[in-house]
Scaffold this motif. Structure first.
Motif, PDB file in Angstrom:
ATOM      1  N   ALA A  58       0.827  -1.209   0.000  1.00 15.34           N
ATOM      2  CA  ALA A  58       0.000   0.000   0.000  1.00 15.34           C
ATOM      3  C   ALA A  58       0.859   1.256   0.000  1.00 15.34           C
ATOM      4  N   LEU A  59       1.915   1.267   0.783  1.00 11.72           N
ATOM      5  CA  LEU A  59       2.784   2.439   0.867  1.00 11.72           C
ATOM      6  C   LEU A  59       3.526   2.694  -0.444  1.00 11.72           C
ATOM      7  N   CYS A  60       3.761   1.624  -1.198  1.00 12.05           N
ATOM      8  CA  CYS A  60       4.511   1.745  -2.455  1.00 12.05           C
ATOM      9  C   CYS A  60       3.599   1.802  -3.679  1.00 12.05           C
ATOM     10  N   GLY A  61       2.295   1.662  -3.472  1.00 11.76           N
ATOM     11  CA  GLY A  61       1.378   1.667  -4.600  1.00 11.76           C
ATOM     12  C   GLY A  61       1.519   0.442  -5.488  1.00 11.76           C
ATOM     13  N   VAL A  62       1.860  -0.685  -4.881  1.00  5.34           N
ATOM     14  CA  VAL A  62       2.034  -1.945  -5.615  1.00  5.34           C
ATOM     15  C   VAL A  62       0.877  -2.869  -5.266  1.00  5.34           C
ATOM     16  N   GLU A  63       0.284  -3.503  -6.260  1.00  5.26           N
ATOM     17  CA  GLU A  63      -0.904  -4.311  -6.006  1.00  5.26           C
ATOM     18  C   GLU A  63      -0.600  -5.711  -5.486  1.00  5.26           C
ATOM     19  N   ASP A  64       0.390  -6.366  -6.035  1.00  2.75           N
ATOM     20  CA  ASP A  64       0.540  -7.791  -5.736  1.00  2.75           C
ATOM     21  C   ASP A  64       2.008  -8.195  -5.660  1.00  2.75           C
ATOM     22  N   PRO A  65       2.722  -7.789  -4.600  1.00  4.89           N
ATOM     23  CA  PRO A  65       4.128  -8.189  -4.481  1.00  4.89           C
ATOM     24  C   PRO A  65       4.256  -9.695  -4.237  1.00  4.89           C
ATOM     25  N   LEU A  66       5.413 -10.221  -4.571  1.00  7.38           N
ATOM     26  CA  LEU A  66       5.676 -11.649  -4.431  1.00  7.38           C
ATOM     27  C   LEU A  66       6.465 -11.937  -3.168  1.00  7.38           C
ATOM     28  N   THR A  67       6.117 -13.020  -2.498  1.00  9.30           N
ATOM     29  CA  THR A  67       6.921 -13.510  -1.376  1.00  9.30           C
ATOM     30  C   THR A  67       7.797 -14.659  -1.852  1.00  9.30           C
ATOM     31  N   MET A  68       9.069 -14.569  -1.543  1.00 11.80           N
ATOM     32  CA  MET A  68      10.022 -15.620  -1.853  1.00 11.80           C
ATOM     33  C   MET A  68      10.739 -16.016  -0.580  1.00 11.80           C
ATOM     34  N   PHE A  69      10.868 -17.310  -0.336  1.00 10.70           N
ATOM     35  CA  PHE A  69      11.717 -17.796   0.746  1.00 10.70           C
ATOM     36  C   PHE A  69      13.105 -18.080   0.173  1.00 10.70           C
ATOM     37  N   TRP A  70      14.112 -17.684   0.926  1.00 15.58           N
ATOM     38  CA  TRP A  70      15.505 -17.906   0.522  1.00 15.58           C
ATOM     39  C   TRP A  70      16.173 -18.663   1.662  1.00 15.58           C
ATOM     40  N   VAL A  71      16.638 -19.851   1.388  1.00 15.54           N
ATOM     41  CA  VAL A  71      17.328 -20.638   2.403  1.00 15.54           C
ATOM     42  C   VAL A  71      18.423 -21.447   1.720  1.00 15.54           C
ATOM     43  N   LYS A  72      19.663 -21.223   2.143  1.00 12.50           N
ATOM     44  CA  LYS A  72      20.824 -21.885   1.542  1.00 12.50           C
ATOM     45  C   LYS A  72      20.821 -21.733   0.015  1.00 12.50           C
ATOM     46  N   ASP A  73      20.485 -20.566  -0.448  1.00 16.17           N
ATOM     47  CA  ASP A  73      20.421 -20.213  -1.872  1.00 16.17           C
ATOM     48  C   ASP A  73      19.320 -20.931  -2.640  1.00 16.17           C
ATOM     49  N   VAL A  74      18.426 -21.620  -1.936  1.00 13.79           N
ATOM     50  CA  VAL A  74      17.230 -22.176  -2.568  1.00 13.79           C
ATOM     51  C   VAL A  74      16.143 -21.102  -2.524  1.00 13.79           C
ATOM     52  N   ARG A  75      15.511 -20.873  -3.667  1.00  9.40           N
ATOM     53  CA  ARG A  75      14.469 -19.844  -3.775  1.00  9.40           C
ATOM     54  C   ARG A  75      13.124 -20.540  -3.940  1.00  9.40           C
ATOM     55  N   ILE A  76      12.193 -20.218  -3.041  1.00 13.42           N
ATOM     56  CA  ILE A  76      10.879 -20.869  -3.049  1.00 13.42           C
ATOM     57  C   ILE A  76       9.797 -19.801  -3.155  1.00 13.42           C
ATOM     58  N   PHE A  77       8.921 -19.976  -4.149  1.00 15.34           N
ATOM     59  CA  PHE A  77       7.764 -19.108  -4.320  1.00 15.34           C
ATOM     60  C   PHE A  77       6.503 -19.923  -4.034  1.00 15.34           C
ATOM     61  N   PHE A  78       5.371 -19.248  -3.959  1.00 16.25           N
ATOM     62  CA  PHE A  78       4.133 -19.904  -3.529  1.00 16.25           C
ATOM     63  C   PHE A  78       2.978 -19.550  -4.460  1.00 16.25           C
ATOM     64  N   LEU A  79       2.271 -20.588  -4.915  1.00 16.22           N
ATOM     65  CA  LEU A  79       1.069 -20.356  -5.711  1.00 16.22           C
ATOM     66  C   LEU A  79      -0.020 -19.732  -4.842  1.00 16.22           C
ATOM     67  N   THR A  80      -0.183 -20.260  -3.635  1.00 16.41           N
ATOM     68  CA  THR A  80      -1.091 -19.683  -2.638  1.00 16.41           C
ATOM     69  C   THR A  80      -0.397 -19.730  -1.281  1.00 16.41           C
ATOM     70  N   ARG A  81      -0.904 -18.910  -0.345  1.00 17.63           N
ATOM     71  CA  ARG A  81      -0.272 -18.897   0.978  1.00 17.63           C
ATOM     72  C   ARG A  81      -1.292 -19.002   2.097  1.00 17.63           C
ATOM     73  N   HIS A  82      -1.853 -17.894   2.523  1.00 17.73           N
ATOM     74  CA  HIS A  82      -2.661 -17.900   3.752  1.00 17.73           C
ATOM     75  C   HIS A  82      -4.138 -18.152   3.477  1.00 17.73           C
ATOM     76  N   ILE A  83      -4.396 -19.346   2.968  1.00 20.49           N
ATOM     77  CA  ILE A  83      -5.782 -19.790   2.776  1.00 20.49           C
ATOM     78  C   ILE A  83      -5.889 -21.228   3.274  1.00 20.49           C
ATOM     79  N   PRO A  84      -7.093 -21.689   3.625  1.00 16.74           N
ATOM     80  CA  PRO A  84      -7.245 -23.075   4.081  1.00 16.74           C
ATOM     81  C   PRO A  84      -6.751 -24.061   3.022  1.00 16.74           C
TER      82      PRO A  84
END
Length: 338
Positions: A148-174
């Protein structure tokens, strides 16, 4: 700000009633943090001094008028003091509108600095969703506030662990809703976003692996139909568009293969599929990265831990890794709003 210079990283101290102030102070004692960047804590000096006294550690605080005044020196804590809250009035370990309001102020100031180019990236200690709701925020958490502060609608969350990059199709839903969301069009749309984000990180032609939903990637339809009906058609269409995409890869092997550098990134189909892998690989070393903002934001992969706040036992490693990763990525991140 020159990307060749030692980056200045704004570190918000999170909910002042949680472990954020403690891990923020501890992280800045870590030599590898000081070697990688010039960290600046954004919060309340009174809170930091109170936590310092409780920890029994003497810190040399330097209050700044601007991040540009920061010096990267061991045992020197650069602070932007907002004076948002009186430390003596904080109920430690309890969600409150006061602590929620203060944590929002820290984020807003950090974003202001980042958008002006006064800091290279932001690393965030944890806030509490209930506390910010009590403070009147209409946003659920950090990512939504930042967007909201940056005027961006849909930023992406990426997990980074030991140089492995993980993205998510869905997150906080049942989970049942996450399964229903495994659709061809959604997979294509998300993978295109992931591919763009990876190019912002300097990977010109990323190899992206899409996880399977069912055991053994359904064994050709013997165990579920989502692979044949949704995932495989999505992969084929993405390949026809020229993307280097493979899948569906069984979830019990895809993350190991990513660790072996077979892929540049994994698209996990739901929250726990990716979170369990990342946290099992390195619970304290996993870092959440927000992409699609005009700047890099990294975060700890844990909450406010009210039950251990101000007890001196909070582990700062996640924030240490988040700050160092922010410094690393800020040098290569090339966001383009298109």
């Amino acid at each position: 700000m020159e990307k060749t210079a030692k980056p200045i990283i704004g570190v918000t101290i999170g909910d002042p009633a949680g472990i954020g102030p403690e891990v923020s102070l501890k992280a800045l004692l870590e030599p590898s943090v000081i070697n990688s960047c010039v960290p600046v804590l954004i919060g309340d000096l009174s809170v930091l001094k109170k936590v310092s006294n409780l920890l029994g550690i003497r810190f040399n605080f330097k209050v700044l008028g601007s991040p540009s005044e920061a010096k990267g020196e061991n045992k020197l804590i650069n602070v932007i003091d907002l004076g948002s809250i009186d430390a003596d009035k904080i109920a430690v370990g309890v969600a409150s509108s006061e602590s929620g309001w203060a944590s929002i102020q820290y984020i807003e100031r950090a974003v202001e600095y980042a958008l002006k180019g006064e800091i290279s990236a932001i690393s965030t200690a944890p806030i509490n969703k209930k506390a910010i709701s009590m403070a009147g925020s209409k946003h659920r958490g950090h990512t939504e506030i930042l967007a909201a502060l940056c005027g961006v609608e849909d930023p992406l969350t990426m997990f980074w662990v030991k140089d492995v990059r993980i993205f998510f199709l869905t997150r906080h839903i049942p989970l049942i809703e996450a399964i229903k969301a495994v659709k061809k069009d959604k997979i294509i749309s998300m993978t295109l976003k992931v591919e763009k984000a990876l190019r912002w990180l300097g990977i010109e032609r990323p190899r992206i692996a899409i996880a399977a939903l069912n055991p053994h990637a359904s064994d050709d339809g013997l165990i579920g139909s989502e692979e044949n009906e949704e995932i495989i058609p999505a992969v084929r269409e993405l390949q026809s568009m020229g993307l280097d995409v493979v899948g569906p890869i069984p979830a019990d092997s895809i993350f190991h293969k990513a660790l072996e550098r077979e892929y540049d990134a994994v698209l996990s189909l739901y929250h726990d599929q990716g979170h369990i892998a990342a946290k099992t690989l390195d619970f304290y070393g996993a870092v959440a990265v927000t992409l699609g903002l005009p700047f890099i934001r990294t975060s700890v992969d844990h909450g406010t831990a009210y039950d251990i706040a101000c007890k001196g036992v909070a582990n700062p490693r996640s924030l240490i890794e988040a700050i160092k990763l922010a410094a690393k990525l800020s040098k290569i991140y090339s966001y383009r709003a298109d």
